[in-house]
Structures are given as C-alpha cells and as structure tokens.
Design a protein around this motif. Structure first.
Motif: not given
Length: 176
Positions: A2-11
């Motif tokens: 998901t977009h949220e999972e991607l954002i968390a990974l990028l952070e």
C-alpha cells in the motif's frame, strides 16, 4: 504494498542513510510524495526488488532510485529493447528493459547518472551488472551499454542489445 507501507519503508530507509543527502526532514519528503502521482511507480520499483530510496535533490525535485546492492532481481533476464527482443530468433528473453521501464514509469540511468548514483549511494552491482540508457550511435550498431562496480570503481561495458543474463537487470529513477 500500500501507499502507507511504502511511505513507512521509505522513512525507515531515509532515517538510516538518506538523511545525509538533504537538509529536508522526512515530513517534507512525505508531503511531496503524497502530492505526487509517483507512489504506484515507486511501489513497482520496490516489488521488483529495486529497494527504492531517496538519493538526491535536483532543484525542487526529489530523485528516488533503485538502491538494491545487486541489480534488481525482479527485472533480470531482459534484453535491451523491443527491436532486440524481436530480432532474437533463438531463446528469446521474456521482455526488454525499455518496455518494462516505460510501463513502470521510471527512467533508466544513463552513464552519467549511473556513475553519480554509485558515488552518492553506492557501491552497487558488485556481483551483478545493470543495463543503462544507451546512446543512439551505439544502439544503431546493435550494441547496448551496462555498468557494474569492481575494484573500487565503476566500469561501463557493451554487449549485443539482444543479450540477457540472470545477473543483469536495470536500475531506474523517478523524479517527484
């Protein structure tokens, strides 16, 4: 993913290494990401084992690139372009990197960007290699370029555009 999972990974990746490449906070980067139409492209990069990460700023533009230590495993065994794929009579590969990159919405690294990526975020491709964007004069003669990192330096080589290997894929980048 998901977009949220991607954002968390990028952070997580940003906090580990990328924070040294900018004076922006991750909240600034996150805001720009959420306003862009590139999240699905970044997810595709991640799902094909690119290990996407923030690598540098180009003015107001954020650049994200494949930062997997070795060439992205989800993009191996492709020849260079559609012309090479269609010209391959015996044992054709599954696809070509130009078509896959275009479908994903990512840009290929040319020689200059490949070297910059190696300098800023590498070393990468210490046991593999990655196709890079090939100048028209080389491609018109049937060749294509690829690079790797050996002996403490970047090497750029050539191959027939119709060749493909289990240890060669391609790296790309996305501007946000």
């Amino acid at each position: 993913m998901t977009h949220e999972e991607l954002i968390a990974l990028l952070e997580k990746r940003f906090n580990k290494t990328s924070h040294t490449r900018t004076d922006k906070s991750f909240d600034d980067i996150k805001e720009k990401l959420l306003q862009s139409d590139k999240l699905d492209t970044l997810i595709q990069m991640e799902e094909t084992k690119g290990e996407v990460d923030f690598v540098w700023e180009d003015g107001d533009t954020l650049v994200f690139a494949d930062c997997a230590l070795q060439s992205p495993k989800g993009r191996v065994k492709y020849c260079y372009d559609r012309e090479a794929l269609e010209g391959r009579k015996k044992y054709p590969p599954e696809n070509d990197i130009i078509s896959v990159a275009n479908n994903m919405g990512i840009e290929l690294c040319d020689e200059q960007l490949y070297r910059k990526l190696q300098e800023v975020a590498g070393p990468f491709d210490t046991k593999t290699s990655s196709w890079i964007k090939t100048p028209d004069d080389v491609r018109s003669l049937g060749g294509a370029l690829f690079g790797d990192y050996r002996y403490g330096r970047v090497f750029i080589y050539h191959n027939g555009a119709d060749s493909y290997y289990s240890s060669r894929a391609f790296r790309g980048f996305v501007k946000v």
